[in-house]
Design a protein around this motif. Structure first.
Motif, PDB file in Angstrom:
ATOM      1  N   ALA A   1       0.836  -1.205   0.000  1.00  0.00           N
ATOM      2  CA  ALA A   1       0.000   0.000   0.000  1.00  0.00           C
ATOM      3  C   ALA A   1       0.866   1.248   0.000  1.00  0.00           C
ATOM      4  O   ALA A   1       0.817   2.036   0.942  1.00  0.00           O
ATOM      5  CB  ALA A   1      -0.894  -0.027   1.242  1.00  0.00           C
ATOM      6  N   PRO A   2       1.659   1.444  -1.050  1.00  0.00           N
ATOM      7  CA  PRO A   2       2.538   2.615  -1.018  1.00  0.00           C
ATOM      8  C   PRO A   2       1.751   3.898  -1.224  1.00  0.00           C
ATOM      9  O   PRO A   2       0.679   3.903  -1.807  1.00  0.00           O
ATOM     10  CB  PRO A   2       3.486   2.373  -2.186  1.00  0.00           C
ATOM     11  N   LEU A   3       2.331   4.977  -0.739  1.00  0.00           N
ATOM     12  CA  LEU A   3       1.722   6.293  -0.883  1.00  0.00           C
ATOM     13  C   LEU A   3       2.288   6.912  -2.146  1.00  0.00           C
ATOM     14  O   LEU A   3       3.476   6.744  -2.438  1.00  0.00           O
ATOM     15  CB  LEU A   3       2.149   7.107   0.349  1.00  0.00           C
ATOM     16  N   ARG A   4       1.453   7.642  -2.909  1.00  0.00           N
ATOM     17  CA  ARG A   4       1.988   8.356  -4.081  1.00  0.00           C
ATOM     18  C   ARG A   4       3.067   9.336  -3.640  1.00  0.00           C
ATOM     19  O   ARG A   4       2.863  10.077  -2.669  1.00  0.00           O
ATOM     20  CB  ARG A   4       0.901   9.179  -4.741  1.00  0.00           C
ATOM     21  N   GLU A   5       4.143   9.390  -4.372  1.00  0.00           N
ATOM     22  CA  GLU A   5       5.250  10.291  -4.047  1.00  0.00           C
ATOM     23  C   GLU A   5       4.782  11.746  -4.014  1.00  0.00           C
ATOM     24  O   GLU A   5       5.272  12.547  -3.214  1.00  0.00           O
ATOM     25  CB  GLU A   5       6.364  10.146  -5.087  1.00  0.00           C
ATOM     26  N   THR A   6       3.819  12.081  -4.914  1.00  0.00           N
ATOM     27  CA  THR A   6       3.327  13.460  -4.972  1.00  0.00           C
ATOM     28  C   THR A   6       2.614  13.852  -3.671  1.00  0.00           C
ATOM     29  O   THR A   6       2.732  14.978  -3.208  1.00  0.00           O
ATOM     30  CB  THR A   6       2.373  13.617  -6.175  1.00  0.00           C
ATOM     31  N   ILE A   7       1.872  12.901  -3.068  1.00  0.00           N
ATOM     32  CA  ILE A   7       1.186  13.214  -1.801  1.00  0.00           C
ATOM     33  C   ILE A   7       2.199  13.278  -0.673  1.00  0.00           C
ATOM     34  O   ILE A   7       2.111  14.151   0.199  1.00  0.00           O
ATOM     35  CB  ILE A   7       0.151  12.141  -1.438  1.00  0.00           C
ATOM     36  N   ALA A   8       3.148  12.350  -0.681  1.00  0.00           N
ATOM     37  CA  ALA A   8       4.166  12.355   0.378  1.00  0.00           C
ATOM     38  C   ALA A   8       4.891  13.702   0.362  1.00  0.00           C
ATOM     39  O   ALA A   8       5.090  14.323   1.409  1.00  0.00           O
ATOM     40  CB  ALA A   8       5.143  11.202   0.169  1.00  0.00           C
ATOM     41  N   ALA A   9       5.257  14.173  -0.838  1.00  0.00           N
ATOM     42  CA  ALA A   9       5.957  15.458  -0.950  1.00  0.00           C
ATOM     43  C   ALA A   9       5.062  16.582  -0.437  1.00  0.00           C
ATOM     44  O   ALA A   9       5.515  17.465   0.297  1.00  0.00           O
ATOM     45  CB  ALA A   9       6.357  15.712  -2.400  1.00  0.00           C
TER      46      ALA A   9
ATOM     47  N   ILE B   1       7.643   8.801   2.425  1.00  0.00           N
ATOM     48  CA  ILE B   1       7.647  10.098   3.133  1.00  0.00           C
ATOM     49  C   ILE B   1       9.072  10.486   3.538  1.00  0.00           C
ATOM     50  O   ILE B   1       9.515  11.600   3.204  1.00  0.00           O
ATOM     51  CB  ILE B   1       6.679  10.082   4.344  1.00  0.00           C
ATOM     52  N   PRO B   2       9.823   9.610   4.215  1.00  0.00           N
ATOM     53  CA  PRO B   2      11.203   9.998   4.573  1.00  0.00           C
ATOM     54  C   PRO B   2      12.053  10.352   3.356  1.00  0.00           C
ATOM     55  O   PRO B   2      12.819  11.327   3.395  1.00  0.00           O
ATOM     56  CB  PRO B   2      11.757   8.752   5.271  1.00  0.00           C
ATOM     57  N   ILE B   3      11.893   9.624   2.261  1.00  0.00           N
ATOM     58  CA  ILE B   3      12.714   9.897   1.066  1.00  0.00           C
ATOM     59  C   ILE B   3      12.332  11.240   0.445  1.00  0.00           C
ATOM     60  O   ILE B   3      13.187  12.055   0.116  1.00  0.00           O
ATOM     61  CB  ILE B   3      12.585   8.736   0.044  1.00  0.00           C
ATOM     62  N   GLU B   4      11.015  11.480   0.316  1.00  0.00           N
ATOM     63  CA  GLU B   4      10.581  12.767  -0.249  1.00  0.00           C
ATOM     64  C   GLU B   4      11.024  13.923   0.651  1.00  0.00           C
ATOM     65  O   GLU B   4      11.395  14.991   0.154  1.00  0.00           O
ATOM     66  CB  GLU B   4       9.058  12.788  -0.434  1.00  0.00           C
ATOM     67  N   ALA B   5      10.982  13.703   1.977  1.00  0.00           N
ATOM     68  CA  ALA B   5      11.394  14.755   2.921  1.00  0.00           C
ATOM     69  C   ALA B   5      12.876  15.071   2.727  1.00  0.00           C
ATOM     70  O   ALA B   5      13.261  16.241   2.640  1.00  0.00           O
ATOM     71  CB  ALA B   5      11.123  14.294   4.351  1.00  0.00           C
ATOM     72  N   ALA B   6      13.683  14.030   2.637  1.00  0.00           N
ATOM     73  CA  ALA B   6      15.129  14.253   2.474  1.00  0.00           C
ATOM     74  C   ALA B   6      15.418  14.936   1.140  1.00  0.00           C
ATOM     75  O   ALA B   6      16.223  15.869   1.065  1.00  0.00           O
ATOM     76  CB  ALA B   6      15.861  12.915   2.561  1.00  0.00           C
ATOM     77  N   MET B   7      14.727  14.502   0.094  1.00  0.00           N
ATOM     78  CA  MET B   7      14.957  15.120  -1.227  1.00  0.00           C
ATOM     79  C   MET B   7      14.548  16.592  -1.220  1.00  0.00           C
ATOM     80  O   MET B   7      15.220  17.440  -1.797  1.00  0.00           O
ATOM     81  CB  MET B   7      14.187  14.360  -2.314  1.00  0.00           C
TER      82      MET B   7
END
Ligand SMILES: C[S@@+](CC[C@H](N)C(=O)[O-])C[C@H]1O[C@@H](n2cnc3c(N)ncnc32)[C@H](O)[C@@H]1O
Length: 383
Positions: free
Chosen positions: A173-181, A205-211
């Motif tokens: 159940a992954p979250l869309r990267e666009t929503i995480a960002a 979420i952690p990856i989008e946050a770091a990016m």
């Protein structure tokens, strides 16, 4: 590159304001914001930059035209009157896809066939040819017919923008990267303080946050449809890529904690973080969110716990929300941003959110529950 046109950015419902904010930061004035779409004026340079930098948009489309249509004949004539030869050459391919919503023209398939024929007729007459081999560059035509208004566009993105290239692997159940960002951007998390995702799954979420905090362009490691367009030179693309590499905030080292109860998810997060180039900033561990604790006075939790979509899981979920309500309260000065589709989340969690925001994870209507913590002291150094 100086050719100007309208550019449309389709978004998931709820992310329009975030995309507008991103465009503004890139230096573009938003012309129109509708449900699920933001439009601005730009050129081919804007096409490259929007694809490279937008974290919350789904694609970048060149708007060829917009008109009202209620019959197949209106549709044919309207499409045929647009200047397709401005973009598409006589040997290029032009597949068509799109959808209709609340309109008299209510068949996606029939509209697609009519549009294909109208574009082909227009190109044949513009180039004075009898047939079109469609063997060269592909220009994917995308249309929407919403409330009897036809919008005809050319896709410049290819695989949707949320496909950053780091998440070849995902959990169930992954979250869309666009929503995480968007969740990270909404939180106004300050990188000098820790961020925690205690239900990290595949680590989005952690990856989008770091990016985001390292200012790594989300499109830096992927290909786009526009890269094959002859209107855009390799030099122009390379300039934007080089600039994006230079713009990475190499001195920003965020402290991010990611954990999950499932060891496979822990592995997955590590793999994906490595691919995204942010592994050094994410401490990944195998931990139950009901026991999570970080010994730091201030910080931000951004997470999406299980939703309990199946009836059998709902009671389990309610129990989990109660328990994390207790465990998170030990981080009493922290802020929490929690995304779930569960309507009674606040009741179970035991606290009323300071603010709620409606977001769609794909088609699933969710709320982002925002609980504000204590304002941390101003950091002494850093950005
Ligand atoms: C909706 S998914 C999160 C998806 C994640 N945001 C992503 O992008 O992949 C929920 C996650 O919570 C994890 N989980 C379920 N119960 C947990 C618990 N008690 N403690 C920690 N993690 C748990 C599951 O293993 C799953 O990975």
């Amino acid at each position: 590159m100086n050719d100007r046109f309208e550019i449309a950015i389709p978004t998931l419902f709820g992310l329009e304001a975030m995309v507008s904010r991103e465009l503004y930061r890139l230096g573009y004035d938003v012309k129109k914001t509708e449900n699920g779409r933001v439009t601005f004026d730009g050129d081919y340079d804007a096409v490259i930059r929007a694809n490279m930098w937008l974290r919350c948009g789904e694609r970048v489309l060149i708007k060829v035209g917009e008109f009202k249509a209620e019959t197949q004949n209106d549709l044919y004539e309207g499409i045929k009157s647009l200047e397709w030869e401005r973009f598409i050459d006589k040997t290029d391919a032009f597949p068509v896809k799109g959808h209709t919503v609340r309109s008299k023209l209510n068949s996606d398939r029939s509209s697609q066939i009519t549009i294909k024929k109208a574009v082909a007729d227009r190109l044949c007459s513009a180039y004075n040819v009898m047939s079109l081999p469609e063997t060269d560059v592909t220009y994917q035509i995308q249309f929407t017919i919403i409330d009897n208004t036809v919008t005809a566009m050319i896709d410049t993105t290819g695989a949707a923008l949320h496909k950053r290239g780091y998440r070849a692997l995902s959990n169930g159940a992954p979250l869309r990267e666009t929503i995480a960002a968007a969740m990270v951007m909404i939180s106004y998390w300050k990188f000098e303080y820790p961020l925690l995702d205690p239900f990290c799954g595949s680590g989005t979420i952690p990856i989008e946050a770091a990016m985001f905090k390292r200012n790594i362009a989300p499109g830096l490691n992927r290909e786009f449809a526009f890269m094959n367009f002859p209107q855009i030179s390799e030099r122009d693309i390379q300039d934007v890529i080089d600039e994006a590499r230079d713009d990475i905030h190499k001195d920003v080292c965020p402290e991010i904690f990611a954990s999950d109860i499932d060891t496979a998810c822990v592995e997955l997060t590590m793999e994906n973080a490595k691919k995204a180039g942010v592994y050094d900033f994410i401490h990944v561990s195998n931990c139950d969110a009901r026991k999570v604790f970080i010994d730091k006075p201030y910080g931000t939790i951004i997470t999406n716990p299980p939703y309990g979509e199946r009836l059998s899981d709902i009671n389990e979920c309610k129990k989990l929300y109660k328990e994390i309500g207790r465990s998170f309260s030990k981080l009493d000065k922290w802020s929490y941003y929690i995304l779930t589709s569960h309507e009674e989340f606040e009741k179970e969690f035991g606290r009323k959110a300071d603010r709620r925001r409606k977001l769609y994870n794909g088609m699933l209507k969710c709320n982002l529950y925002q609980f504000y913590g204590e304002r941390p002291p101003k950091p002494e150094t850093g950005k």
